[in-house]
Design an enzyme around this catalytic site. Structure first.
Site, PDB file in Angstrom:
ATOM      1  N   LYS A   1       5.272 -10.014   9.372  1.00 53.09           N
ATOM      2  CA  LYS A   1       4.670  -9.174  10.416  1.00 53.09           C
ATOM      3  C   LYS A   1       3.147  -9.270  10.385  1.00 53.09           C
ATOM      4  CE  LYS A   1       4.224  -4.658  10.410  1.00 53.09           C
ATOM      5  NZ  LYS A   1       2.806  -4.506  10.834  1.00 53.09           N
ATOM      6  N   ASP A   2       2.609  -9.383   9.159  1.00 53.85           N
ATOM      7  CA  ASP A   2       1.161  -9.579   9.018  1.00 53.85           C
ATOM      8  C   ASP A   2       0.906 -11.087   8.984  1.00 53.85           C
ATOM      9  OD1 ASP A   2       0.381  -6.750   8.764  1.00 53.85           O
ATOM     10  OD2 ASP A   2       1.648  -6.846   6.995  1.00 53.85           O
TER      11      ASP A   2
ATOM     12  N   GLY B   1      11.356  -3.310   5.173  1.00 56.01           N
ATOM     13  CA  GLY B   1      10.677  -4.610   5.109  1.00 56.01           C
ATOM     14  C   GLY B   1      10.163  -4.880   3.693  1.00 56.01           C
ATOM     15  N   HIS B   2       9.498  -3.877   3.111  1.00 54.51           N
ATOM     16  CA  HIS B   2       9.011  -4.034   1.732  1.00 54.51           C
ATOM     17  C   HIS B   2      10.188  -4.221   0.763  1.00 54.51           C
ATOM     18  CE1 HIS B   2       5.660  -1.328   3.339  1.00 54.51           C
ATOM     19  NE2 HIS B   2       5.008  -2.401   2.942  1.00 54.51           N
TER      20      HIS B   2
ATOM     21  N   MET C   1       0.849  -1.197   0.000  1.00 54.42           N
ATOM     22  CA  MET C   1       0.000   0.000   0.000  1.00 54.42           C
ATOM     23  C   MET C   1       0.884   1.246   0.000  1.00 54.42           C
ATOM     24  SD  MET C   1      -3.454  -0.915   2.046  1.00 54.42           S
ATOM     25  CE  MET C   1      -2.845  -0.628   3.698  1.00 54.42           C
TER      26      MET C   1
ATOM     27  N   GLN D   1     -10.281  -2.573   2.664  1.00 49.50           N
ATOM     28  CA  GLN D   1      -9.795  -3.187   3.902  1.00 49.50           C
ATOM     29  C   GLN D   1      -9.747  -2.203   5.072  1.00 49.50           C
ATOM     30  OE1 GLN D   1      -5.999  -4.160   1.784  1.00 49.50           O
ATOM     31  NE2 GLN D   1      -5.053  -3.872   3.776  1.00 49.50           N
TER      32      GLN D   1
ATOM     33  N   LEU E   1       9.348  -2.992  11.652  1.00 45.40           N
ATOM     34  CA  LEU E   1       9.130  -1.899  10.704  1.00 45.40           C
ATOM     35  C   LEU E   1       7.701  -1.977  10.175  1.00 45.40           C
ATOM     36  CD1 LEU E   1      12.467  -1.732   8.675  1.00 45.40           C
ATOM     37  CD2 LEU E   1      11.880  -0.720  10.885  1.00 45.40           C
TER      38      LEU E   1
END
Ligand code: PAF
Length: 282
Positions: free
Chosen positions: A150-151, A32-33, A26, A57, A185
């Site tokens: 993380k998700d 992290g990305h 997003m 969402q 992060l």
């Protein structure tokens, strides 16, 4: 790196690929990305990232309107990380009509934890991810998509969605990237005030302590341990939604002696107006 904004441009750019490697985001990117993008480069023959803030969402009271939109800076970082193609569609491109067809994940996995506190969240996630998968992978007999650990619940649900719909996509989960003080992060860390940022690693510390205590315990001790962990965070000014120990495979509550079981400690808590989530496998 090439940036495209329409499905037609995306499909044309991906046509020569045998195995796209895809990172959905997003935007408001962090290391992290970018680490997922670097990993993607080793797994496919073209690396594609998407940036799309998905209205479906977000609940009406959540931060859809204020979610940081930083396309230029994100594109620069993606290019530096070696991304080949950026798909940044408008809302009207991805949702030309109201999205009345939805992908509704299994309630047993999606209505607990995050889904309990954010009703409909995973339906919004699965619907956009399915649509992005159609955009990126349709016409390809194989591909790989990377999501961050993380998700935790999200990557589990997407993995199940891919298996149940028999999509020819390998799902790879990338490790959580952390600041030196342990804070995971997250795009939402930018909402924290300096005082809150100093306090923010306490969530991960609480999960570590919970995991250490649980490792030696029986499942019957978990409610008390979890309550203690939530109370300790609350005493430091947090508003915890949950701190809990679950089975890694299905996020259900474990039974019996915990030692030797594949478990994960998961937590979500609000610090001021910022809601943080984190987890720790043990
Ligand atoms: O993890 C995220 O950033 C989002 O949930 C995702 C997977 C890009 C879908 O909008």
């Amino acid at each position: 790196m090439k940036t495209v904004h329409t499905l037609a441009q995306l499909r044309a750019a991906l046509a020569p690929s045998q195995r796209p490697a895809f990172v959905a985001t997003m935007g408001n990117l962090h290391q992290g990305h970018l680490e997922l993008v670097r990993q993607a480069r080793t797994l496919g023959d073209i690396t594609v990232a998407s940036i799309f803030v998905n209205r479906l969402q977000f609940a009406p009271h959540e931060d859809f309107d204020s979610y940081p939109r930083t396309l230029q800076a994100d594109a620069q970082q993606l290019q530096e990380a070696g991304c080949d193609l950026l798909f940044a569609p408008s809302e009207t491109e991805l949702y030309p009509q109201p999205q009345t067809f939805k992908v509704v994940p299994d309630a047993a996995l999606a209505d607990i934890l995050e889904g309990h506190f954010r009703p409909g969240f995973f339906t919004g996630v699965c619907t956009v991810v399915m649509k992005l998968f159609q955009a990126v992978f349709a016409g390809h007999s194989q591909g790989v998509a990377l999501f961050g650990m993380k998700d935790y619940q999200q990557q589990l649900i997407i993995g199940q969605m891919v298996r149940q719909f028999a999509l020819p996509i390998e799902i790879v989960t990338g490790q959580t990237r952390r600041a030196p003080d342990g804070l995971a992060l997250s795009s939402r860390n930018g909402y924290l005030s300096p005082a809150e940022r100093a306090q923010a690693p306490a969530l991960y510390q609480a999960l570590r302590q919970l995991a250490t205590q649980a490792r030696a315990a029986d499942a019957s001790a978990l409610p008390a341990l979890q309550q203690q962990a939530e109370q300790a965070l609350a005493a430091q000014g947090w508003q915890p939604d949950y701190l809990t120990v679950r089975r890694r495979s299905d996020l259900l509550e474990p039974q019996g002696p915990l030692s030797g079981q594949a478990l994960v400690a998961l937590g979500a808590a609000r610090l001021g107006r910022t809601r943080l989530i984190d987890n720790l496998e043990f």
